[in-house]
Design a protein around this motif. Sequence first.
Motif, PDB file in Angstrom:
ATOM      1  N   THR A 139      45.543  32.238  51.679  1.00  0.00           N
ATOM      2  CA  THR A 139      44.391  31.420  51.293  1.00  0.00           C
ATOM      3  C   THR A 139      43.125  32.269  51.307  1.00  0.00           C
ATOM      4  OG1 THR A 139      45.432  29.417  52.151  1.00  0.00           O
ATOM      5  CG2 THR A 139      43.042  29.346  51.860  1.00  0.00           C
ATOM      6  N   MET A 140      42.996  33.147  52.298  1.00  0.00           N
ATOM      7  CA  MET A 140      41.829  34.029  52.351  1.00  0.00           C
ATOM      8  C   MET A 140      41.773  34.933  51.127  1.00  0.00           C
ATOM      9  SD  MET A 140      39.758  33.281  54.723  1.00  0.00           S
ATOM     10  CE  MET A 140      38.692  34.695  54.631  1.00  0.00           C
ATOM     11  N   LEU A 141      42.926  35.357  50.613  1.00  0.00           N
ATOM     12  CA  LEU A 141      42.956  36.172  49.410  1.00  0.00           C
ATOM     13  C   LEU A 141      42.370  35.394  48.232  1.00  0.00           C
ATOM     14  CD1 LEU A 141      43.829  38.839  48.059  1.00  0.00           C
ATOM     15  CD2 LEU A 141      46.062  37.747  47.636  1.00  0.00           C
ATOM     16  N   ARG A 142      42.757  34.144  48.079  1.00  0.00           N
ATOM     17  CA  ARG A 142      42.219  33.301  47.011  1.00  0.00           C
ATOM     18  C   ARG A 142      40.712  33.101  47.171  1.00  0.00           C
ATOM     19  NH1 ARG A 142      47.323  32.127  48.014  1.00  0.00           N
ATOM     20  NH2 ARG A 142      48.706  31.151  46.482  1.00  0.00           N
ATOM     21  N   ILE A 143      40.280  32.873  48.401  1.00  0.00           N
ATOM     22  CA  ILE A 143      38.855  32.689  48.680  1.00  0.00           C
ATOM     23  C   ILE A 143      38.086  33.961  48.336  1.00  0.00           C
ATOM     24  CG2 ILE A 143      37.163  32.339  50.529  1.00  0.00           C
ATOM     25  CD1 ILE A 143      39.266  30.411  51.818  1.00  0.00           C
ATOM     26  N   LYS A 144      38.605  35.098  48.749  1.00  0.00           N
ATOM     27  CA  LYS A 144      37.966  36.381  48.434  1.00  0.00           C
ATOM     28  C   LYS A 144      37.821  36.533  46.927  1.00  0.00           C
ATOM     29  CE  LYS A 144      38.923  41.362  48.865  1.00  0.00           C
ATOM     30  NZ  LYS A 144      39.242  41.738  47.499  1.00  0.00           N
ATOM     31  N   HIS A 145      38.903  36.284  46.198  1.00  0.00           N
ATOM     32  CA  HIS A 145      38.858  36.400  44.743  1.00  0.00           C
ATOM     33  C   HIS A 145      37.908  35.369  44.135  1.00  0.00           C
ATOM     34  CE1 HIS A 145      43.100  38.395  44.779  1.00  0.00           C
ATOM     35  NE2 HIS A 145      42.135  39.253  45.080  1.00  0.00           N
ATOM     36  N   GLY A 146      37.857  34.177  44.688  1.00  0.00           N
ATOM     37  CA  GLY A 146      36.950  33.157  44.185  1.00  0.00           C
ATOM     38  C   GLY A 146      35.499  33.577  44.308  1.00  0.00           C
ATOM     39  N   TYR A 147      35.140  34.162  45.434  1.00  0.00           N
ATOM     40  CA  TYR A 147      33.764  34.610  45.619  1.00  0.00           C
ATOM     41  C   TYR A 147      33.435  35.840  44.769  1.00  0.00           C
ATOM     42  CZ  TYR A 147      32.458  31.378  49.348  1.00  0.00           C
ATOM     43  OH  TYR A 147      32.125  30.253  50.059  1.00  0.00           O
ATOM     44  N   GLU A 148      34.438  36.617  44.397  1.00  0.00           N
ATOM     45  CA  GLU A 148      34.191  37.805  43.569  1.00  0.00           C
ATOM     46  C   GLU A 148      33.785  37.447  42.142  1.00  0.00           C
ATOM     47  OE1 GLU A 148      37.797  40.088  43.852  1.00  0.00           O
ATOM     48  OE2 GLU A 148      37.239  40.916  45.804  1.00  0.00           O
ATOM     49  N   GLU A 149      34.139  36.254  41.692  1.00  0.00           N
ATOM     50  CA  GLU A 149      33.821  35.806  40.330  1.00  0.00           C
ATOM     51  C   GLU A 149      34.189  36.871  39.297  1.00  0.00           C
ATOM     52  OE1 GLU A 149      30.154  33.724  39.716  1.00  0.00           O
ATOM     53  OE2 GLU A 149      30.040  33.165  41.823  1.00  0.00           O
ATOM     54  N   ARG A 150      35.444  37.278  39.327  1.00  0.00           N
ATOM     55  CA  ARG A 150      35.955  38.284  38.385  1.00  0.00           C
ATOM     56  C   ARG A 150      35.839  37.789  36.960  1.00  0.00           C
ATOM     57  NH1 ARG A 150      41.041  40.964  40.810  1.00  0.00           N
ATOM     58  NH2 ARG A 150      40.527  41.104  42.990  1.00  0.00           N
ATOM     59  N   SER A 151      35.702  38.714  36.027  1.00  0.00           N
ATOM     60  CA  SER A 151      35.665  38.336  34.604  1.00  0.00           C
ATOM     61  C   SER A 151      37.067  37.994  34.111  1.00  0.00           C
ATOM     62  CB  SER A 151      35.056  39.448  33.761  1.00  0.00           C
ATOM     63  OG  SER A 151      35.807  40.642  33.883  1.00  0.00           O
ATOM     64  N   GLU A 152      38.084  38.562  34.734  1.00  0.00           N
ATOM     65  CA  GLU A 152      39.480  38.260  34.416  1.00  0.00           C
ATOM     66  C   GLU A 152      40.151  37.696  35.662  1.00  0.00           C
ATOM     67  OE1 GLU A 152      41.095  38.619  31.451  1.00  0.00           O
ATOM     68  OE2 GLU A 152      39.197  39.222  30.535  1.00  0.00           O
ATOM     69  N   PRO A 153      41.022  36.720  35.523  1.00  0.00           N
ATOM     70  CA  PRO A 153      41.697  36.178  36.720  1.00  0.00           C
ATOM     71  C   PRO A 153      42.616  37.206  37.365  1.00  0.00           C
ATOM     72  CG  PRO A 153      42.274  34.913  34.728  1.00  0.00           C
ATOM     73  CD  PRO A 153      41.405  36.038  34.309  1.00  0.00           C
ATOM     74  N   TYR A 154      42.786  37.076  38.666  1.00  0.00           N
ATOM     75  CA  TYR A 154      43.759  37.881  39.408  1.00  0.00           C
ATOM     76  C   TYR A 154      45.156  37.427  38.986  1.00  0.00           C
ATOM     77  CZ  TYR A 154      46.738  39.269  43.290  1.00  0.00           C
ATOM     78  OH  TYR A 154      47.752  39.774  44.049  1.00  0.00           O
ATOM     79  N   ILE A 155      46.072  38.372  38.795  1.00  0.00           N
ATOM     80  CA  ILE A 155      47.471  38.031  38.509  1.00  0.00           C
ATOM     81  C   ILE A 155      48.334  38.868  39.430  1.00  0.00           C
ATOM     82  CG2 ILE A 155      49.318  38.024  36.805  1.00  0.00           C
ATOM     83  CD1 ILE A 155      47.170  37.656  34.650  1.00  0.00           C
TER      84      ILE A 155
END
Length: 156
Positions: A139-155
């Motif tokens: 869940t922390m990984l998802r939260i980290k990625h959510g706050y990063e606001e990447r231009s492309e989704p993590y896969i």
Amino acid sequence: MARTEHYHDPDAPAANSIVVAVSVFVTDEQGRLLLIKRTDNGLWSLPSGGQEVGEYVAETAVRETREETGVVVEVTGVVGVYSDPAHVVEYTDGEVRQQFSLCFRARPLSGEPTPSEESSDVRWVTREELGRLSVHPSTMLRIKHGYEERSEPYIG
């Protein structure tokens, strides 16, 4: 039904199912994150749950967030796709599910944080408060990625 998450655990049981699931990264105008305290394992988590037959996956994100938190959201994007075969969830009924989750980004439209059968507590949490809560590493990984606001989704 109780559940145990096995994350990169060499002694984890073998998966016997995969279910399409969602998690939802919802932030308010102050940048606070909507989290639930799960009743099945006591951990803090993003709103999440399984897709139902006949439902668009974005509808799953809206439904699960409303059911678990009392907050109605609008999906605005995708944070990532999480399909780590070394992350399995073991249920007391014998199901061992390989994790497969689409994490959506959403914004709140209405409603107040309200606990449910699946959430003993629901609250808006600041980034500073996150470190004091018991949150699963996945869940922390998802939260980290959510706050990063990447231009492309993590896969992954």
